[in-house]
Scaffold this motif. Structure first.
Motif, mmCIF file in Angstrom:
data_model
loop_
_atom_site.group_PDB
_atom_site.id
_atom_site.type_symbol
_atom_site.label_atom_id
_atom_site.label_comp_id
_atom_site.label_asym_id
_atom_site.label_seq_id
_atom_site.Cartn_x
_atom_site.Cartn_y
_atom_site.Cartn_z
ATOM 1 N N LEU A 59 28.941 18.024 37.439
ATOM 2 C CA LEU A 59 29.628 19.183 37.925
ATOM 3 C C LEU A 59 30.146 20.212 36.846
ATOM 4 O O LEU A 59 30.325 21.273 37.246
ATOM 5 C CB LEU A 59 30.732 18.563 39.067
ATOM 6 N N ALA A 60 30.393 19.474 35.796
ATOM 7 C CA ALA A 60 30.878 20.484 34.455
ATOM 8 C C ALA A 60 29.767 21.131 33.849
ATOM 9 O O ALA A 60 30.110 22.066 33.093
ATOM 10 C CB ALA A 60 31.528 19.791 33.804
ATOM 11 N N ALA A 61 28.526 20.465 33.791
ATOM 12 C CA ALA A 61 27.560 21.068 33.031
ATOM 13 C C ALA A 61 27.036 22.591 33.442
ATOM 14 O O ALA A 61 26.892 23.500 32.552
ATOM 15 C CB ALA A 61 26.315 20.390 33.312
ATOM 16 N N PRO A 62 27.007 23.159 34.814
ATOM 17 C CA PRO A 62 26.674 24.300 34.757
ATOM 18 C C PRO A 62 27.814 25.424 34.222
ATOM 19 O O PRO A 62 27.397 26.418 34.023
ATOM 20 C CB PRO A 62 26.485 24.592 36.570
ATOM 21 N N LEU A 63 29.302 24.873 34.369
ATOM 22 C CA LEU A 63 30.123 25.860 33.983
ATOM 23 C C LEU A 63 29.814 26.119 32.400
ATOM 24 O O LEU A 63 29.842 27.102 31.813
ATOM 25 C CB LEU A 63 31.415 25.299 34.047
ATOM 26 N N ILE A 64 29.516 25.068 31.542
ATOM 27 C CA ILE A 64 29.289 25.122 30.001
ATOM 28 C C ILE A 64 27.934 25.782 29.878
ATOM 29 O O ILE A 64 27.925 26.733 29.048
ATOM 30 C CB ILE A 64 29.142 23.725 29.435
ATOM 31 N N LEU A 65 26.874 25.597 30.662
ATOM 32 C CA LEU A 65 25.842 26.346 30.456
ATOM 33 C C LEU A 65 25.826 27.875 30.798
ATOM 34 O O LEU A 65 25.311 28.766 30.045
ATOM 35 C CB LEU A 65 24.675 25.881 31.605
ATOM 36 N N PHE A 66 26.585 28.059 31.704
ATOM 37 C CA PHE A 66 27.081 29.672 32.045
ATOM 38 C C PHE A 66 27.695 30.177 30.940
ATOM 39 O O PHE A 66 27.408 31.393 30.424
ATOM 40 C CB PHE A 66 27.986 29.569 33.433
ATOM 41 N N TYR A 67 28.501 29.684 30.194
ATOM 42 C CA TYR A 67 29.317 30.408 29.257
ATOM 43 C C TYR A 67 28.404 30.296 27.839
ATOM 44 O O TYR A 67 28.683 31.159 27.044
ATOM 45 C CB TYR A 67 30.624 29.470 28.825
ATOM 46 N N LYS A 97 21.845 38.567 36.419
ATOM 47 C CA LYS A 97 21.356 37.696 37.380
ATOM 48 C C LYS A 97 21.882 36.232 37.181
ATOM 49 O O LYS A 97 22.288 35.272 37.845
ATOM 50 C CB LYS A 97 19.842 37.563 37.589
ATOM 51 N N VAL A 98 22.397 36.091 35.893
ATOM 52 C CA VAL A 98 22.921 34.578 35.413
ATOM 53 C C VAL A 98 24.490 34.836 36.004
ATOM 54 O O VAL A 98 24.990 33.822 36.203
ATOM 55 C CB VAL A 98 23.180 34.747 33.619
ATOM 56 N N ILE A 99 25.266 35.804 35.743
ATOM 57 C CA ILE A 99 26.364 35.950 36.397
ATOM 58 C C ILE A 99 26.440 35.748 37.826
ATOM 59 O O ILE A 99 27.392 34.995 38.177
ATOM 60 C CB ILE A 99 26.979 37.216 35.933
ATOM 61 N N TYR A 100 25.507 36.404 38.620
ATOM 62 C CA TYR A 100 25.396 36.333 39.808
ATOM 63 C C TYR A 100 25.283 34.822 40.496
ATOM 64 O O TYR A 100 25.820 34.280 41.282
ATOM 65 C CB TYR A 100 24.578 37.202 40.548
ATOM 66 N N ALA A 101 24.306 33.860 39.510
ATOM 67 C CA ALA A 101 24.017 32.529 39.836
ATOM 68 C C ALA A 101 25.583 31.908 39.665
ATOM 69 O O ALA A 101 25.833 30.855 40.229
ATOM 70 C CB ALA A 101 23.072 32.171 38.893
ATOM 71 N N TYR A 105 27.555 29.481 42.059
ATOM 72 C CA TYR A 105 28.014 28.170 41.934
ATOM 73 C C TYR A 105 29.726 28.002 41.967
ATOM 74 O O TYR A 105 30.220 26.939 42.441
ATOM 75 C CB TYR A 105 27.731 27.883 40.361
ATOM 76 N N SER A 106 30.552 28.859 41.513
ATOM 77 C CA SER A 106 31.914 29.137 41.483
ATOM 78 C C SER A 106 32.441 29.003 43.036
ATOM 79 O O SER A 106 33.277 28.291 43.428
ATOM 80 C CB SER A 106 32.231 30.286 41.124
ATOM 81 N N ILE A 138 41.827 29.996 46.975
ATOM 82 C CA ILE A 138 40.993 30.695 47.612
ATOM 83 C C ILE A 138 41.294 32.332 47.132
ATOM 84 O O ILE A 138 40.186 32.944 46.687
ATOM 85 C CB ILE A 138 41.255 30.798 49.400
ATOM 86 N N VAL A 139 42.522 32.697 46.821
ATOM 87 C CA VAL A 139 42.841 33.916 46.174
ATOM 88 C C VAL A 139 42.431 33.842 44.677
ATOM 89 O O VAL A 139 41.818 34.876 44.465
ATOM 90 C CB VAL A 139 44.437 34.051 46.203
ATOM 91 N N GLY A 140 42.630 32.674 44.125
ATOM 92 C CA GLY A 140 42.210 32.864 42.521
ATOM 93 C C GLY A 140 40.522 33.109 42.684
ATOM 94 O O GLY A 140 40.171 33.680 41.658
ATOM 95 N N SER A 141 39.803 32.404 43.419
ATOM 96 C CA SER A 141 38.490 32.257 43.473
ATOM 97 C C SER A 141 38.013 33.747 43.910
ATOM 98 O O SER A 141 36.937 34.218 43.445
ATOM 99 C CB SER A 141 37.978 31.215 44.369
ATOM 100 N N VAL A 142 38.646 34.197 44.926
ATOM 101 C CA VAL A 142 38.135 35.662 45.190
ATOM 102 C C VAL A 142 38.413 36.567 44.201
ATOM 103 O O VAL A 142 37.284 37.460 43.735
ATOM 104 C CB VAL A 142 39.011 36.032 46.572
ATOM 105 N N VAL A 143 39.440 36.493 43.214
ATOM 106 C CA VAL A 143 39.807 37.371 42.416
ATOM 107 C C VAL A 143 38.774 37.317 41.222
ATOM 108 O O VAL A 143 38.100 38.132 40.786
ATOM 109 C CB VAL A 143 41.202 37.368 41.725
#
Length: 169
Positions: A59-67, A97-101, A105-106, A138-143
């Motif tokens: 679950l942490a791998a996509p976050l590291i890959l995104f950054y 597109k990477v950002i939208y992916a 995920y987020s 939810i508010v943090g995620s929307v922001v």
């Protein structure tokens, strides 16, 4: 025609570009190596079948890959600004597109955490503490989603403008 800022700070921008490229590649290669190592160790220990063993790293791998991808996009953006001619590379053309992916995920991870938070059994009544935690999540995620959508739109619009300005000179 180069801007004065680019001409005066060329060495610093190249240093930033090289550092961002190094960090991005390190994140991508390191994540792949680490996941392969975790799977091999789990296989050798016989716990490969349990989801709990692999859940947190997977679950942490996509976050590291995104950054890592974001660092590579940043490095390519600076390199493209410093280059006299040429087309932007693939990662810069598709950085939005990477950002939208990552946004998808987020959102999936936020829904998963929200479901886990809301499914805690409470004995009678409303637990205001979990309602507050859920609403802050939810508010943090929307922001966060709105900020990343804005960055993706800006990146999508700025790269063609820079490409066109290079062809005019």
């Amino acid at each position: 025609m180069k801007s004065r800022f680019l001409a005066e700070n060329r060495w610093l921008l190249r240093l930033c570009s090289n550092a961002a490229r190094f960090v991005g590649l390190l994140a991508l290669l390191g994540t792949g190596t680490l996941l392969a190592l975790i799977v091999v160790v789990a296989k050798m220990s016989g716990s490969i079948g349990t989801w709990e063993t692999l859940r947190d790293p997977l679950l942490a791998a996509p976050l590291i890959l995104f950054y890592g991808f974001l660092a590579l996009v940043f490095a390519e953006f600076i390199s493209y600004l410093l280059a006299d001619e040429g087309e932007p590379r693939w990662i810069l053309r598709h950085g939005d597109k990477v950002i939208y992916a990552y946004i998808v995920y987020s959102l999936v991870m936020t829904v998963q955490v929200a479901l886990r938070t809301s499914n805690t059994p409470e004995a009678g009544g409303i637990d205001y503490h979990s309602v507050l935690n859920l609403s802050l999540l939810i508010v943090g995620s929307v922001v966060q989603v709105l900020i990343w959508v804005g960055i993706g739109i800006v990146l999508h619009k700025v790269v063609p403008i820079i490409r066109e300005s290079k062809t005019l000179v």
